[in-house]
Design a protein around this motif. Structure first.
Motif, PDB file in Angstrom:
ATOM      1  N   GLN A 185      39.361  57.415  42.020  1.00  0.00           N
ATOM      2  CA  GLN A 185      38.439  56.281  42.048  1.00  0.00           C
ATOM      3  C   GLN A 185      37.827  55.928  40.700  1.00  0.00           C
ATOM      4  OE1 GLN A 185      35.728  56.589  45.317  1.00  0.00           O
ATOM      5  NE2 GLN A 185      37.365  56.483  46.807  1.00  0.00           N
ATOM      6  N   VAL A 186      38.659  55.812  39.689  1.00  0.00           N
ATOM      7  CA  VAL A 186      38.233  55.197  38.432  1.00  0.00           C
ATOM      8  C   VAL A 186      38.563  53.718  38.616  1.00  0.00           C
ATOM      9  CG1 VAL A 186      38.608  55.049  35.954  1.00  0.00           C
ATOM     10  CG2 VAL A 186      38.548  57.286  37.065  1.00  0.00           C
ATOM     11  N   ILE A 187      37.547  52.923  38.931  1.00  0.00           N
ATOM     12  CA  ILE A 187      37.717  51.535  39.366  1.00  0.00           C
ATOM     13  C   ILE A 187      37.351  50.606  38.217  1.00  0.00           C
ATOM     14  CG2 ILE A 187      37.010  49.800  41.052  1.00  0.00           C
ATOM     15  CD1 ILE A 187      36.197  52.220  42.870  1.00  0.00           C
ATOM     16  N   LEU A 188      38.283  49.721  37.851  1.00  0.00           N
ATOM     17  CA  LEU A 188      38.054  48.870  36.686  1.00  0.00           C
ATOM     18  C   LEU A 188      38.700  47.500  36.870  1.00  0.00           C
ATOM     19  CD1 LEU A 188      36.969  48.806  33.741  1.00  0.00           C
ATOM     20  CD2 LEU A 188      39.237  49.540  33.037  1.00  0.00           C
ATOM     21  N   GLY A 189      37.943  46.471  36.530  1.00  0.00           N
ATOM     22  CA  GLY A 189      38.442  45.103  36.478  1.00  0.00           C
ATOM     23  C   GLY A 189      37.868  44.430  35.241  1.00  0.00           C
ATOM     24  N   PRO A 190      38.537  43.411  34.716  1.00  0.00           N
ATOM     25  CA  PRO A 190      38.067  42.762  33.495  1.00  0.00           C
ATOM     26  C   PRO A 190      36.783  41.972  33.711  1.00  0.00           C
ATOM     27  CG  PRO A 190      39.973  41.618  34.377  1.00  0.00           C
ATOM     28  CD  PRO A 190      39.771  42.824  35.225  1.00  0.00           C
ATOM     29  N   VAL A 191      35.950  41.907  32.650  1.00  0.00           N
ATOM     30  CA  VAL A 191      34.723  41.120  32.699  1.00  0.00           C
ATOM     31  C   VAL A 191      34.759  39.967  31.700  1.00  0.00           C
ATOM     32  CG1 VAL A 191      33.312  43.028  33.541  1.00  0.00           C
ATOM     33  CG2 VAL A 191      33.492  42.620  31.076  1.00  0.00           C
ATOM     34  N   SER A 192      35.775  39.939  30.840  1.00  0.00           N
ATOM     35  CA  SER A 192      35.864  38.879  29.835  1.00  0.00           C
ATOM     36  C   SER A 192      37.297  38.361  29.753  1.00  0.00           C
ATOM     37  CB  SER A 192      35.446  39.415  28.454  1.00  0.00           C
ATOM     38  OG  SER A 192      36.427  40.307  27.946  1.00  0.00           O
ATOM     39  N   THR A 193      37.431  37.171  29.188  1.00  0.00           N
ATOM     40  CA  THR A 193      38.786  36.639  28.996  1.00  0.00           C
ATOM     41  C   THR A 193      39.550  37.493  27.986  1.00  0.00           C
ATOM     42  OG1 THR A 193      37.976  35.071  27.335  1.00  0.00           O
ATOM     43  CG2 THR A 193      38.180  34.261  29.589  1.00  0.00           C
ATOM     44  N   GLU A 194      38.839  38.108  27.049  1.00  0.00           N
ATOM     45  CA  GLU A 194      39.489  39.005  26.089  1.00  0.00           C
ATOM     46  C   GLU A 194      40.074  40.236  26.785  1.00  0.00           C
ATOM     47  OE1 GLU A 194      36.425  36.560  23.996  1.00  0.00           O
ATOM     48  OE2 GLU A 194      36.340  37.842  25.749  1.00  0.00           O
ATOM     49  N   ASP A 195      39.372  40.747  27.795  1.00  0.00           N
ATOM     50  CA  ASP A 195      39.909  41.870  28.574  1.00  0.00           C
ATOM     51  C   ASP A 195      41.233  41.477  29.221  1.00  0.00           C
ATOM     52  OD1 ASP A 195      37.702  43.462  28.020  1.00  0.00           O
ATOM     53  OD2 ASP A 195      36.766  43.171  29.978  1.00  0.00           O
ATOM     54  N   ILE A 196      41.295  40.269  29.782  1.00  0.00           N
ATOM     55  CA  ILE A 196      42.500  39.809  30.468  1.00  0.00           C
ATOM     56  C   ILE A 196      43.637  39.559  29.473  1.00  0.00           C
ATOM     57  CG2 ILE A 196      43.492  37.916  31.823  1.00  0.00           C
ATOM     58  CD1 ILE A 196      40.706  37.666  33.168  1.00  0.00           C
ATOM     59  N   GLU A 197      43.332  38.910  28.358  1.00  0.00           N
ATOM     60  CA  GLU A 197      44.364  38.521  27.400  1.00  0.00           C
ATOM     61  C   GLU A 197      44.890  39.692  26.577  1.00  0.00           C
ATOM     62  OE1 GLU A 197      42.433  35.464  25.179  1.00  0.00           O
ATOM     63  OE2 GLU A 197      42.448  34.064  26.866  1.00  0.00           O
ATOM     64  N   HIS A 198      44.031  40.616  26.201  1.00  0.00           N
ATOM     65  CA  HIS A 198      44.429  41.719  25.317  1.00  0.00           C
ATOM     66  C   HIS A 198      44.018  43.065  25.903  1.00  0.00           C
ATOM     67  CE1 HIS A 198      45.075  38.531  22.443  1.00  0.00           C
ATOM     68  NE2 HIS A 198      43.829  38.143  22.602  1.00  0.00           N
ATOM     69  N   GLY A 199      43.947  43.143  27.219  1.00  0.00           N
ATOM     70  CA  GLY A 199      43.328  44.287  27.882  1.00  0.00           C
ATOM     71  C   GLY A 199      44.135  45.554  27.917  1.00  0.00           C
ATOM     72  N   ILE A 200      43.903  46.391  26.955  1.00  0.00           N
ATOM     73  CA  ILE A 200      44.438  47.736  27.002  1.00  0.00           C
ATOM     74  C   ILE A 200      43.312  48.629  27.529  1.00  0.00           C
ATOM     75  CG2 ILE A 200      45.378  49.681  25.688  1.00  0.00           C
ATOM     76  CD1 ILE A 200      47.247  47.245  25.812  1.00  0.00           C
TER      77      ILE A 200
END
Length: 148
Positions: free
Chosen positions: A91-106
């Protein structure tokens, strides 16, 4: 004998979707979290669904100890802390909070705490948008334990 696992998983997935929807529809202002390092562009619309990581973890080639803490981070967002079992994390739960997370999300994974010593895992995960909350098995290796 009836197998209730599919019903339990469906119920848990429904609960996660409802929580994500409620948080996404909230109109209150949220203070930046400690791991926000700069001004960023928030995700427009409802938040993307999270990935729920789990797997084994080793430290210097041995199963990791129970009651350690593991968390994950994007460029701007991070997961809650998860407490481990011996050699396993869940249960290490993670989703993006910024467009930068989505575009370059490592996504990087850490053993320890954000405020104290932490050790980065040798593995990372490249974000890919998912259509529903998704479980992902990812085994992690760490070179050492964080210092207490």
């Amino acid at each position: 004998m009836t197998n209730h696992k599919p019903l339990i998983r469906l119920g848990l997935a429904s609960l996660v979707v409802m929580i994500v929807a409620l948080v996404g529809c909230s109109s209150t202002e949220v203070e930046p979290t400690p791991y926000d390092r700069e001004i960023f562009t928030p995700v427009a619309g409802p938040p993307p669904f999270p990935i729920i990581f789990e797997g084994t973890f080793t430290v210097d080639g041995e199963p990791g100890p129970a009651d350690s803490t593991i968390y994950a981070e994007f460029i701007h967002g991070g997961s809650p802390i998860s407490t481990t079992f011996e050699g396993e994390y869940v249960q290490v739960i993670l989703g993006p909070v910024s467009t930068e997370d989505i575009e370059h999300g490592i996504i990087s994974f850490y053993l320890g705490t954000r405020d104290g010593d932490h050790v980065k895992a040798n593995e990372t995960w490249e974000w890919d948008t998912v259509g529903k909350p998704t479980n992902q098995v990812l085994d992690l290796t760490f070179d050492r334990l964080p210092e207490s």
